[in-house]
Design an enzyme around this catalytic site. Structure first.
Site, PDB file in Angstrom:
ATOM      1  N   HIS A  69      22.664  47.541 -33.690  1.00  0.00           N
ATOM      2  CA  HIS A  69      22.041  48.355 -32.644  1.00  0.00           C
ATOM      3  C   HIS A  69      20.935  49.195 -33.282  1.00  0.00           C
ATOM      4  CE1 HIS A  69      25.604  48.393 -29.563  1.00  0.00           C
ATOM      5  NE2 HIS A  69      25.336  47.184 -30.024  1.00  0.00           N
ATOM      6  N   GLU A  71      20.264  52.324 -33.295  1.00  0.00           N
ATOM      7  CA  GLU A  71      20.714  53.530 -33.984  1.00  0.00           C
ATOM      8  C   GLU A  71      21.281  53.209 -35.355  1.00  0.00           C
ATOM      9  OE1 GLU A  71      21.435  52.490 -30.863  1.00  0.00           O
ATOM     10  OE2 GLU A  71      22.250  54.129 -29.654  1.00  0.00           O
ATOM     11  N   CYS A  99      26.034  54.176 -27.488  1.00  0.00           N
ATOM     12  CA  CYS A  99      27.321  53.576 -27.143  1.00  0.00           C
ATOM     13  C   CYS A  99      28.415  54.180 -28.042  1.00  0.00           C
ATOM     14  CB  CYS A  99      27.247  52.058 -27.330  1.00  0.00           C
ATOM     15  SG  CYS A  99      27.232  51.550 -29.066  1.00  0.00           S
ATOM     16  N   CYS A 102      27.815  53.506 -31.869  1.00  0.00           N
ATOM     17  CA  CYS A 102      26.710  54.285 -32.431  1.00  0.00           C
ATOM     18  C   CYS A 102      27.040  55.773 -32.464  1.00  0.00           C
ATOM     19  CB  CYS A 102      25.431  54.021 -31.644  1.00  0.00           C
ATOM     20  SG  CYS A 102      24.852  52.314 -31.825  1.00  0.00           S
TER      21      CYS A 102
END
Length: 169
Positions: A69, A71, A99, A102
């Site tokens: 992801h 992040e 999410c 993260c």
């Protein structure tokens, strides 16, 4: 994925600052790179002492990595840059509410501040679905500001998913 640009809950009641918008523009540029690669358009930057030390965009498909992801990619770059897994003097700017995965990484990295664009009512882990960041039983507190350039962040994601649905038809 439903993305909204509604006013988020925040630990900080001050209005958005120009520097928050400046760094969010950088996160939006990273999201554009994800879009160009056919990935869900999420982008993130980690800022330390007024300089970007980590930049990421979703790379799940490209890297065949479910943890890639935006992040996480940005946090990994920042940690490598500083030579430390603790990022206590850093800020993360990301185009969508993080999410659970993260948000957990943000807790472990000890980031001092998170600024995000659009709320994520299906998977957001700051306040929309869960409260991983700043959970009462965790020992780290992070300043949070949501809603920075939320409309632009939400539109980028909504248009991506709209386009995917149209291709399926």
């Amino acid at each position: 994925m439903a993305i909204t640009s509604a006013e988020p809950m925040s630990n900080d009641s001050q209005p958005t600052t120009a520097s928050d918008e400046f760094w969010m523009e950088e996160a939006l540029r990273a999201a554009q790179r994800a879009l160009e690669a056919g990935e869900v358009p999420v982008g993130a930057v980690v800022v330390y002492q007024g300089e970007i030390i980590g930049r990421g965009w979703n790379r799940n498909i490209t890297d065949a990595d479910p943890t890639a992801h935006a992040e996480i990619v940005a946090l990994r770059q920042a940690a490598a840059h500083l030579g430390n897994h603790r990022l206590g003097d850093c800020e993360l700017f990301v185009t969508i509410e993080p999410c659970p995965m993260c948000a957990g990484a943000l807790v472990h990295s000890r980031v001092k501040r998170v600024v995000y664009g659009a709320d994520d009512p299906k998977a957001g882990a700051i306040h929309s679905v869960l409260q991983v960041l700043n959970h009462l039983q965790l020992n780290h507190r992070t300043e949070v500001r949501g809603g920075v350039l939320a409309g632009r962040s939400a539109e980028l994601l909504q248009s991506f998913f709209r386009s995917r649905r149209e291709k399926i038809r």
